[in-house]
Design an enzyme around this catalytic site. Sequence first.
Site, mmCIF file in Angstrom:
data_model
loop_
_atom_site.group_PDB
_atom_site.id
_atom_site.type_symbol
_atom_site.label_atom_id
_atom_site.label_comp_id
_atom_site.label_asym_id
_atom_site.label_seq_id
_atom_site.Cartn_x
_atom_site.Cartn_y
_atom_site.Cartn_z
ATOM 1 N N ASP A 70 0.833 -1.203 0.000
ATOM 2 C CA ASP A 70 0.000 0.000 0.000
ATOM 3 C C ASP A 70 0.866 1.251 0.000
ATOM 4 O OD1 ASP A 70 -2.365 -1.407 -0.110
ATOM 5 O OD2 ASP A 70 -2.508 -1.618 2.061
ATOM 6 N N LYS A 125 0.272 -8.141 -2.594
ATOM 7 C CA LYS A 125 -1.051 -7.607 -2.900
ATOM 8 C C LYS A 125 -0.911 -6.203 -3.462
ATOM 9 C CE LYS A 125 -4.135 -6.137 0.246
ATOM 10 N NZ LYS A 125 -4.635 -4.870 -0.311
ATOM 11 N N ASP A 138 -5.938 -6.571 -5.731
ATOM 12 C CA ASP A 138 -7.022 -6.222 -4.790
ATOM 13 C C ASP A 138 -7.695 -4.930 -5.256
ATOM 14 O OD1 ASP A 138 -8.616 -5.722 -2.549
ATOM 15 O OD2 ASP A 138 -6.937 -5.128 -1.267
ATOM 16 N N LEU A 139 -8.509 -5.040 -6.313
ATOM 17 C CA LEU A 139 -9.196 -3.839 -6.810
ATOM 18 C C LEU A 139 -10.686 -3.884 -6.482
ATOM 19 C CD1 LEU A 139 -7.366 -3.379 -10.258
ATOM 20 C CD2 LEU A 139 -6.811 -2.370 -8.047
ATOM 21 N N LYS A 140 -11.117 -4.953 -5.845
ATOM 22 C CA LYS A 140 -12.510 -5.073 -5.349
ATOM 23 C C LYS A 140 -13.531 -4.625 -6.389
ATOM 24 C CE LYS A 140 -11.134 -4.137 -0.547
ATOM 25 N NZ LYS A 140 -9.736 -3.706 -0.772
ATOM 26 N N ASP A 156 -19.414 -3.356 -9.711
ATOM 27 C CA ASP A 156 -20.014 -2.540 -10.773
ATOM 28 C C ASP A 156 -21.121 -3.369 -11.413
ATOM 29 O OD1 ASP A 156 -20.365 -0.565 -12.849
ATOM 30 O OD2 ASP A 156 -18.262 -0.007 -12.611
ATOM 31 N N ILE A 157 -21.719 -2.880 -12.477
ATOM 32 C CA ILE A 157 -22.736 -3.700 -13.149
ATOM 33 C C ILE A 157 -22.042 -4.937 -13.726
ATOM 34 C CG2 ILE A 157 -24.315 -1.779 -13.636
ATOM 35 C CD1 ILE A 157 -23.187 -1.784 -16.526
ATOM 36 N N PRO A 158 -22.785 -6.041 -13.885
ATOM 37 C CA PRO A 158 -22.141 -7.292 -14.295
ATOM 38 C C PRO A 158 -21.292 -7.171 -15.557
ATOM 39 C CG PRO A 158 -24.368 -7.720 -13.547
ATOM 40 C CD PRO A 158 -24.208 -6.232 -13.547
ATOM 41 N N THR A 197 -13.041 -5.274 6.981
ATOM 42 C CA THR A 197 -12.581 -5.449 8.361
ATOM 43 C C THR A 197 -12.525 -4.128 9.141
ATOM 44 O OG1 THR A 197 -10.398 -5.562 7.332
ATOM 45 C CG2 THR A 197 -11.293 -7.603 8.170
ATOM 46 N N ARG A 213 0.486 -2.378 6.861
ATOM 47 C CA ARG A 213 1.188 -1.382 7.661
ATOM 48 C C ARG A 213 2.112 -1.972 8.719
ATOM 49 N NH1 ARG A 213 -4.238 2.018 8.239
ATOM 50 N NH2 ARG A 213 -4.993 -0.090 7.858
HETATM 51 O O1 C5P Z 1 -2.213 -2.148 6.704
HETATM 52 P P1 C5P Z 1 -3.160 -3.270 6.897
HETATM 53 O O2 C5P Z 1 -2.476 -4.571 7.312
HETATM 54 O O3 C5P Z 1 -4.358 -2.927 7.726
HETATM 55 O O4 C5P Z 1 -3.690 -3.560 5.408
HETATM 56 C C1 C5P Z 1 -4.760 -4.408 5.092
HETATM 57 C C2 C5P Z 1 -4.894 -4.482 3.612
HETATM 58 O O5 C5P Z 1 -5.971 -5.349 3.273
HETATM 59 C C3 C5P Z 1 -5.181 -3.160 2.924
HETATM 60 O O6 C5P Z 1 -4.482 -3.176 1.695
HETATM 61 C C4 C5P Z 1 -6.667 -3.166 2.659
HETATM 62 O O7 C5P Z 1 -7.001 -2.486 1.491
HETATM 63 C C5 C5P Z 1 -6.937 -4.661 2.483
HETATM 64 N N1 C5P Z 1 -8.279 -5.122 2.817
HETATM 65 C C6 C5P Z 1 -8.837 -4.961 4.065
HETATM 66 N N2 C5P Z 1 -10.106 -5.414 4.333
HETATM 67 C C7 C5P Z 1 -10.801 -6.049 3.394
HETATM 68 C C8 C5P Z 1 -10.244 -6.232 2.119
HETATM 69 C C9 C5P Z 1 -8.950 -5.758 1.874
HETATM 70 O O8 C5P Z 1 -8.180 -4.416 4.964
HETATM 71 N N3 C5P Z 1 -11.988 -6.535 3.682
#
Ligand code: C5P
Length: 247
Positions: free
Chosen positions: A12, A34, A61-63, A66-68, A125, A217
């Site tokens: 990140d 990631k 990890d671009l999640k 959007d529309i299908p 989370t 982090r």
């Molecule tokens: O820095 P930290 O360990 O909190 O980073 C968690 C990573 O996981 C981040 O890149 C965040 O975008 C990703 N993430 C998340 N919760 C989700 C999906 C992805 O924290 N449900």
Amino acid sequence: MSWEKRLMVALDIPDASRALDIVEKLNGHAEIFKIGLELFSSVGPQIVEAIQRKGKKVFLDLKFHDIPNTASNASAVAARLGVFMFNVHTFGGFEMMKRCSDSASETSIKEGLQRPKIVGVTVLTSLTIKELKGEIGIHRDVKDQVRHLASMAQKAGLDGVVASAHEVSEIKRLCGNNFLTVVPGIRSSCFPTDDQKRRATISETLREGADYIVMGRSLLKQEDPVRAIELISDELKSEQKGLFKCN
Ligand code: C5P
């Protein structure tokens, strides 16, 4: 399996050369990196290719949410990039997830590539029941909501979900042991929790049976990421022996 094999390092940061330097430094310690919104928006698909050229796996990890039609076209592109894993948001619904899964499968077969694993983000989370009910307007409790979304993701053909450590055992019970769980929000009890609210320590997460653990982090804030991994390994060993204390 050693915990390092389950580790996904969240790069990140907005800077390609720093990202590649971290990948290099962690050689022998981490195999999966990631790439999320920040690095991808700043550098683009070249960073995926550059990390893969180093023999490492990429979790994109671009999640997608959007529309299908849009999400499934993006899934075909992710499959073509050759990533090991990518994710979609389960809140995009069953049809979106199914079309993403189908399109990744078709593209991979057509182009002779390994189909990426696709996981569905359930409840972030960083969210708790307070935000889920009070802000978003979902009245199930977090566990029920995650259970519901995981089961829908499985029916739509996804390989697993992203959830917190606290939901892993429920997901495994409901969807079976082969349905993958990817867990962010990992924090040592001695370090700042930042914005992660449904968090757990690494030993709790492994005990719950998570397949992959995402750490950002807590690794990147340390000057030396290898030292950070060594400290986590030490912490894990002492936690497992019940001897862990913060310095
Ligand atoms: O820095 P930290 O360990 O909190 O980073 C968690 C990573 O996981 C981040 O890149 C965040 O975008 C990703 N993430 C998340 N919760 C989700 C999906 C992805 O924290 N449900």
